[in-house]
Scaffold this active site. Structure first.
Site, PDB file in Angstrom:
ATOM      1  CE  LYS A   1      33.099  47.352  48.539  1.00  0.00           C
ATOM      2  NZ  LYS A   1      34.215  47.411  47.601  1.00  0.00           N
TER       3      LYS A   1
ATOM      4  CE  LYS B   1      31.976  43.162  45.593  1.00  0.00           C
ATOM      5  NZ  LYS B   1      33.350  43.549  45.282  1.00  0.00           N
TER       6      LYS B   1
ATOM      7  CD  GLU C   1      38.969  51.209  37.018  1.00  0.00           C
ATOM      8  OE1 GLU C   1      39.113  52.052  36.139  1.00  0.00           O
ATOM      9  OE2 GLU C   1      39.571  51.262  38.115  1.00  0.00           O
TER      10      GLU C   1
HETATM   11  C1  LIG Z   1      36.053  53.112  38.081  1.00  0.00           C
HETATM   12  C2  LIG Z   1      35.788  52.431  39.386  1.00  0.00           C
HETATM   13  C3  LIG Z   1      36.166  51.104  39.564  1.00  0.00           C
HETATM   14  C4  LIG Z   1      35.879  50.438  40.752  1.00  0.00           C
HETATM   15  N1  LIG Z   1      36.142  49.081  40.857  1.00  0.00           N
HETATM   16  C5  LIG Z   1      35.668  48.410  41.935  1.00  0.00           C
HETATM   17  C6  LIG Z   1      35.705  46.981  41.979  1.00  0.00           C
HETATM   18  O1  LIG Z   1      36.200  46.304  41.071  1.00  0.00           O
HETATM   19  N2  LIG Z   1      35.154  46.359  43.062  1.00  0.00           N
HETATM   20  C7  LIG Z   1      34.585  47.060  44.097  1.00  0.00           C
HETATM   21  O2  LIG Z   1      34.089  46.441  45.047  1.00  0.00           O
HETATM   22  N3  LIG Z   1      34.548  48.421  44.091  1.00  0.00           N
HETATM   23  C8  LIG Z   1      35.053  49.107  43.033  1.00  0.00           C
HETATM   24  N4  LIG Z   1      34.949  50.482  42.990  1.00  0.00           N
HETATM   25  C9  LIG Z   1      34.323  51.204  44.120  1.00  0.00           C
HETATM   26  C10 LIG Z   1      35.234  52.226  44.811  1.00  0.00           C
HETATM   27  O3  LIG Z   1      36.160  51.576  45.632  1.00  0.00           O
HETATM   28  C11 LIG Z   1      34.333  53.172  45.603  1.00  0.00           C
HETATM   29  O4  LIG Z   1      33.563  53.943  44.685  1.00  0.00           O
HETATM   30  C12 LIG Z   1      35.084  54.134  46.516  1.00  0.00           C
HETATM   31  O5  LIG Z   1      35.782  53.433  47.502  1.00  0.00           O
HETATM   32  C13 LIG Z   1      34.127  55.118  47.194  1.00  0.00           C
HETATM   33  O6  LIG Z   1      33.144  54.437  47.921  1.00  0.00           O
HETATM   34  P1  LIG Z   1      31.574  54.620  47.663  1.00  0.00           P
HETATM   35  O7  LIG Z   1      31.330  54.339  46.198  1.00  0.00           O
HETATM   36  O8  LIG Z   1      30.922  53.576  48.528  1.00  0.00           O
HETATM   37  O9  LIG Z   1      31.197  56.008  48.040  1.00  0.00           O
HETATM   38  C14 LIG Z   1      35.251  51.146  41.816  1.00  0.00           C
HETATM   39  C15 LIG Z   1      34.895  52.490  41.630  1.00  0.00           C
HETATM   40  C16 LIG Z   1      35.132  53.117  40.435  1.00  0.00           C
HETATM   41  C17 LIG Z   1      34.647  54.540  40.257  1.00  0.00           C
END
Ligand SMILES: Cc1cc2nc3c(=O)[nH]c(=O)nc-3n(C[C@H](O)[C@H](O)[C@H](O)COP(=O)(O)O)c2cc1C
Length: 197
Positions: free
Chosen positions: A12, A68, A145
């Site tokens: 983040k 970010k 996304e």
């Molecule tokens: C397809 C996809 C889109 C995501 N979009 C965002 C985003 O726009 N901003 C963000 O901070 N996290 C985003 N995430 C992170 C997810 O919230 C995160 O992968 C999930 O909460 C699990 O946490 P971890 O990746 O820390 O294990 C995204 C994850 C995926 C797979």
């Protein structure tokens, strides 16, 4: 591998002073090049954006992800063909006849939205490969996304492709509160999502 999955996390906050080595970026490109897809269709294109001017333009149209994008080293944009005719020309040229016939029989008759959904699934598979590769190479990453697709497409001058998702990559700010030692992983119970038969 399990330990790697425990340690990777959605970053983040980035340390803008830390840059990713050129060879690692090149390796990540090669890894994406080798990503698997249904019938080897490869309906994708990837931008690696490290140019500060373009990266800052993308940052402005990245909703809550702005900081970010500004502070990461590189933004990788995952795009899918939006022109099905061009996609079909590509696979007709590059795929073995059997694979192309599979497309003609099972995918082409579907409504346009479903063909596009099928192509997008392939791009998301590449996203998964990429996130694991980053973890393996100890590169911090943020899948996003939360981006304004139309504006990304305009900034990147896209005609035949459209953005689906982007990944910020770089090195974490040591104070990032989302690191797993500060914010433990949150997942559904394993018994709920895995059934062994
Ligand atoms: C397809 C996809 C889109 C995501 N979009 C965002 C985003 O726009 N901003 C963000 O901070 N996290 C985003 N995430 C992170 C997810 O919230 C995160 O992968 C999930 O909460 C699990 O946490 P971890 O990746 O820390 O294990 C995204 C994850 C995926 C797979």
């Amino acid at each position: 591998m399990l330990q790697m999955m425990k340690e990777r996390y959605t970053t983040k906050k980035y340390d803008a002073s830390k840059k990713i080595n050129f060879n690692i970026i090149e390796e990540l490109k090669q890894i994406l090049h080798l990503a698997p897809s249904s019938i080897n269709s490869q309906p994708w294109k990837f931008h690696f954006v490290s140019d500060e001017k373009i990266k800052n333009e993308l940052a402005k149209v990245s909703y809550f992800n702005t900081e970010k994008v500004i502070n990461c080293d590189t933004v990788v944009v995952f795009n899918v063909y939006n022109d099905i005719t061009l996609f079909e020309e590509q696979i007709k040229k590059h795929l073995p006849e059997g694979a192309f016939n599979y497309y003609l029989t099972y995918i082409k008759p579907l409504p346009e939205a479903e063909i596009k959904a099928w192509m997008s699934k392939q791009v998301y598979l590449a996203l998964g490969v990429f996130l694991i590769a980053c973890a393996q190479l100890q590169i911090d990453a943020t899948p996003m996304e939360g981006i304004e697709i139309d504006k990304y497409d305009a900034i990147l001058n896209q005609e035949s492709y459209t953005a689906l998702v982007a990944v910020a990559i770089g090195y974490r700010d040591q104070e990032d509160a989302n690191q797993p030692d500060r914010k433990p992983k949150s997942r559904l119970p394993i018994d709920q999502i895995i059934e062994t038969i």
